[in-house]
Scaffold this motif. Sequence first.
Motif, short mmCIF file in Angstrom:
data_model
loop_
_atom_site.label_atom_id
_atom_site.label_comp_id
_atom_site.label_asym_id
_atom_site.label_seq_id
_atom_site.Cartn_x
_atom_site.Cartn_y
_atom_site.Cartn_z
N HIS A 50 0.73 -1.01 -0.04
CA HIS A 50 0.06 0.05 -0.01
C HIS A 50 0.89 1.44 0.20
O HIS A 50 0.70 2.23 -0.79
CB HIS A 50 -1.01 -0.01 1.15
CG HIS A 50 -1.53 1.24 1.53
ND1 HIS A 50 -2.70 1.78 0.98
CD2 HIS A 50 -1.25 2.47 2.49
CE1 HIS A 50 -2.80 2.97 1.28
NE2 HIS A 50 -2.05 3.23 2.27
N TRP A 51 1.88 1.29 0.95
CA TRP A 51 2.84 2.46 0.98
C TRP A 51 3.64 2.53 -0.21
O TRP A 51 3.91 4.00 -0.58
CB TRP A 51 3.57 2.64 2.11
CG TRP A 51 2.66 2.78 3.52
CD1 TRP A 51 2.38 1.86 4.28
CD2 TRP A 51 2.03 4.00 3.63
NE1 TRP A 51 1.66 2.50 5.29
CE2 TRP A 51 1.52 3.60 4.83
CE3 TRP A 51 1.96 5.27 3.01
CZ2 TRP A 51 0.73 4.79 5.50
CZ3 TRP A 51 0.88 6.09 3.58
CH2 TRP A 51 0.51 6.02 5.04
N PHE A 52 3.97 1.60 -0.98
CA PHE A 52 4.73 1.53 -2.35
C PHE A 52 3.64 2.41 -3.37
O PHE A 52 3.95 3.00 -4.12
CB PHE A 52 5.03 0.11 -2.82
CG PHE A 52 5.96 0.41 -3.96
CD1 PHE A 52 7.36 0.72 -3.66
CD2 PHE A 52 5.55 0.05 -5.22
CE1 PHE A 52 8.21 0.76 -4.95
CE2 PHE A 52 6.39 0.09 -6.42
CZ PHE A 52 7.60 0.52 -6.16
N LYS A 53 2.48 1.86 -3.12
CA LYS A 53 1.34 2.46 -4.18
C LYS A 53 1.27 4.02 -3.87
O LYS A 53 1.05 4.90 -4.57
CB LYS A 53 0.06 1.89 -3.92
CG LYS A 53 -1.10 2.71 -4.69
CD LYS A 53 -0.75 2.50 -6.29
CE LYS A 53 -1.88 3.68 -6.99
NZ LYS A 53 -3.21 2.98 -7.05
N MET A 54 1.36 4.39 -2.55
CA MET A 54 1.06 5.77 -2.12
C MET A 54 2.31 6.52 -2.63
O MET A 54 2.23 7.74 -3.18
CB MET A 54 1.04 5.90 -0.70
CG MET A 54 -0.20 5.43 -0.05
SD MET A 54 -1.70 6.39 -0.55
CE MET A 54 -2.32 5.41 -1.82
N ALA A 55 3.45 6.06 -2.50
CA ALA A 55 4.80 6.74 -3.20
C ALA A 55 4.77 6.83 -4.63
O ALA A 55 4.90 7.79 -5.25
CB ALA A 55 6.11 5.64 -2.79
N TYR A 56 4.26 5.75 -5.36
CA TYR A 56 3.89 5.82 -6.78
C TYR A 56 3.14 7.17 -7.22
O TYR A 56 3.11 7.54 -8.27
CB TYR A 56 3.33 4.54 -7.58
CG TYR A 56 3.27 4.56 -8.98
CD1 TYR A 56 4.21 4.71 -9.64
CD2 TYR A 56 2.34 4.80 -9.61
CE1 TYR A 56 4.47 4.74 -11.16
CE2 TYR A 56 2.10 5.04 -10.97
CZ TYR A 56 3.09 4.81 -11.84
OH TYR A 56 3.18 5.10 -12.89
N ASN A 57 2.15 7.35 -6.35
CA ASN A 57 1.32 8.38 -6.61
C ASN A 57 2.01 9.69 -6.91
O ASN A 57 1.71 10.52 -7.50
CB ASN A 57 0.21 8.65 -5.53
CG ASN A 57 -0.80 7.83 -5.35
OD1 ASN A 57 -1.22 6.80 -6.38
ND2 ASN A 57 -1.46 7.66 -4.45
N ALA A 93 5.55 9.53 -16.30
CA ALA A 93 5.16 10.20 -17.51
C ALA A 93 6.13 10.68 -18.48
O ALA A 93 6.12 10.93 -19.44
CB ALA A 93 4.25 11.34 -17.12
N ARG A 94 7.10 11.23 -17.64
CA ARG A 94 8.44 11.89 -18.17
C ARG A 94 9.14 10.72 -19.07
O ARG A 94 10.13 11.11 -19.72
CB ARG A 94 9.12 12.85 -17.44
CG ARG A 94 8.56 14.08 -16.94
CD ARG A 94 9.25 15.38 -16.62
NE ARG A 94 10.23 15.53 -17.58
CZ ARG A 94 11.12 16.37 -17.49
NH1 ARG A 94 11.66 16.62 -15.98
NH2 ARG A 94 12.21 16.64 -18.38
N GLY A 95 8.98 9.53 -18.70
CA GLY A 95 9.78 8.30 -19.18
C GLY A 95 10.83 8.04 -18.51
O GLY A 95 11.96 7.63 -19.03
N LEU A 96 10.97 8.63 -17.30
CA LEU A 96 12.41 8.47 -16.26
C LEU A 96 12.26 7.07 -15.58
O LEU A 96 13.25 6.88 -15.03
CB LEU A 96 12.43 9.89 -15.53
CG LEU A 96 12.51 11.17 -16.29
CD1 LEU A 96 12.91 12.18 -15.52
CD2 LEU A 96 13.89 11.16 -17.29
N LEU A 97 10.94 6.63 -15.48
CA LEU A 97 10.96 5.41 -14.56
C LEU A 97 10.44 4.33 -15.50
O LEU A 97 9.66 4.46 -16.61
CB LEU A 97 9.82 5.64 -13.46
CG LEU A 97 10.40 6.47 -12.35
CD1 LEU A 97 9.10 6.71 -11.44
CD2 LEU A 97 11.49 6.10 -11.72
#
Length: 377
Positions: free
Chosen positions: A359-366, A373-377
Amino acid sequence: MRILIVGGGMGGTILANNLARRLKNELKTNKARLTLLSASEKHMYQPGLLYVALGRMSPDELYRDQASLLEPEIEFHVDPVEEFLLAKNQVKTKSGKTYDYDLIAIATGSRPVTEEIPGLAENSINVYTEEAALKFFKTISQFQGGRVVIAVGVPHKCPMVPPEVTFCLYDYFKDRGMLDKVQFHYTYPIGRLHSLEPVSKWMQGEFNQRGITTETLFNMKEVDGAKKVVRSEEGSETKYDLLVAVPAHKGMAVVEKNNLGKGGWIPVDRYRLTIDGYKNAFALGDTTNIPISKAGSTAHFEAEVLAENIASLVKIGSPVRDYDGKVFCFIEAGKDRATYAMFNYNNPPDPKPPTKSVHWFKMAYNQLYWASARGLL
């Protein structure tokens, strides 16, 4: 080489940025030209709408200026396409301009069609637009108890929304001390709880723990707001006090208008993402007719493959990679637990028991989304 990308959502944005970096020299020396056309100057983080609907995120957190997310070599115009003239290698836009291209990628996305079920728009809540998410939160915050029905239509964007909205609502009412006043009932159009069988089995166990009742083979036919009843094509009906919809989606209207695909879904080769009948035209993300999840990660992984292939077409004249159907979806299993589903054309998902760490990993991904979106990940 003129490259045109139509659509400024996740797929189009990642594709444009990835191509700008791969073709930096070609763009600098004018051997290539990269143009992105969007219907909006703003870019929305669509998965965040669920958190707006639950009162855990404000709408202004969902947006960035589209231009700020793009590499400087990209020519960006807010000028939605109205005509696709693929046989002529042209598009015509709302402003009246004509754009010629050598290669085109269409990433126009999808839209909910609540209006196709009589009574659904007027009598239900959903999480698919900012307006809908705000209405959702206002409605649940005023809800005093009763029967909550989650009614799902297919196909729909974000494959994990049905379980997520169910579990998150359960925890929302639990936190308000209302579980003794609320009953949950979940309906789904096919003979299981989710289109992905392993996810369905996982959901069934989670539902059983919470006492959530279910009905499968329930295809919404109409909603009777006066009687507070949802009727199905199969002849059954279910009463509700609060109706939560996961409405069916279609591709964007411009795709249907231009006869590019039934229901707004463009037929493509599922490995190369080429539009049927065209070697220089591609589609990605929700726009395609590929029978896999219409998710942000799908658009992301397709964009990476397509960027490599388009860059290779420019540099050596042929594509070099196939898209393998890769999808990765977080699944919020309540307010502070989550799991995930990762799969491709050959390997089905295998959801694990939800944990706080996921869950916290999902929160970080937010927050990391904007780098993605910039294609950096």
